[in-house]
Design a protein around this motif. Structure first.
Motif, PDB file in Angstrom:
ATOM      1  N   ARG A  27      37.408  57.063  -0.940  1.00 20.20           N
ATOM      2  CA  ARG A  27      38.240  55.493  -1.378  1.00 20.20           C
ATOM      3  C   ARG A  27      37.053  54.535  -1.852  1.00 20.20           C
TER       4      ARG A  27
ATOM      5  N   VAL B 280      41.943  48.703   0.348  1.00 21.12           N
ATOM      6  CA  VAL B 280      41.420  50.209  -0.498  1.00 21.12           C
ATOM      7  C   VAL B 280      41.846  50.243  -2.313  1.00 21.12           C
TER       8      VAL B 280
ATOM      9  N   PHE C  84      32.544  48.892  -1.224  1.00 17.39           N
ATOM     10  CA  PHE C  84      32.492  50.542  -0.404  1.00 17.39           C
ATOM     11  C   PHE C  84      32.641  51.758  -0.623  1.00 17.39           C
TER      12      PHE C  84
ATOM     13  N   ASN D 137      33.969  54.884   0.382  1.00 11.18           N
ATOM     14  CA  ASN D 137      34.090  55.859   1.534  1.00 11.18           C
ATOM     15  C   ASN D 137      34.245  56.997   0.756  1.00 11.18           C
TER      16      ASN D 137
ATOM     17  N   THR E  55      33.987  60.837   2.657  1.00 15.57           N
ATOM     18  CA  THR E  55      34.947  61.470   3.532  1.00 15.57           C
ATOM     19  C   THR E  55      34.838  63.794   3.267  1.00 15.57           C
TER      20      THR E  55
ATOM     21  N   THR F  42      32.215  60.585   7.470  1.00 19.85           N
ATOM     22  CA  THR F  42      32.398  59.667   6.197  1.00 19.85           C
ATOM     23  C   THR F  42      31.244  59.703   6.485  1.00 19.85           C
ATOM     24  N   GLU F  43      31.173  58.744   5.412  1.00 15.90           N
ATOM     25  CA  GLU F  43      29.625  58.135   4.659  1.00 15.90           C
ATOM     26  C   GLU F  43      29.996  56.987   3.766  1.00 15.90           C
ATOM     27  N   ILE F  44      29.478  55.889   4.210  1.00 20.46           N
ATOM     28  CA  ILE F  44      29.751  54.513   3.507  1.00 20.46           C
ATOM     29  C   ILE F  44      28.321  54.161   2.939  1.00 20.46           C
ATOM     30  N   ARG F  45      28.905  53.712   1.377  1.00 16.55           N
ATOM     31  CA  ARG F  45      28.038  52.947   0.378  1.00 16.55           C
ATOM     32  C   ARG F  45      28.370  52.110  -0.342  1.00 16.55           C
ATOM     33  N   LYS F  46      27.181  51.477  -0.651  1.00 16.25           N
ATOM     34  CA  LYS F  46      27.609  49.177  -0.912  1.00 16.25           C
ATOM     35  C   LYS F  46      27.390  50.056  -2.785  1.00 16.25           C
TER      36      LYS F  46
END
Length: 75
Positions: A21, A29, A57, A59, A61, A66-70
């Motif tokens: 996402r 989103v 970002f 998201n 999953t 869940t890992e968040i990357r910018k």
């Protein structure tokens, strides 16, 4: 920074479903994908060229985690 063409790298221990996402700074989103890929390192292409410049970002999953990357989009 990038020009709108992005590859998301996902490491999978076994063939798995995952979701990506793309969320803007306001928490909305703006893009989303659901895929199944094989085990190992997978590169998932995303075309963000239709989005405005700014910070987003990812998201990601996989198996309920869940890992968040910018990412900064600068076309």
């Amino acid at each position: 920074p990038n020009n709108g063409s992005v590859y998301v790298q996902v490491e999978l221990g076994s063939a798995s479903a995952f979701s990506v996402r793309v969320v803007d700074m306001l928490g909305k989103v703006v893009m989303g994908y659901d895929r199944t890929m094989g085990s190992g390192t997978n590169l998932f292409p995303m075309d963000m060229s239709a989005l405005e410049n700014g910070v987003y970002f990812f998201n990601i999953t996989v198996n309920g985690k869940t890992e968040i990357r910018k990412v900064t989009l600068n076309k």
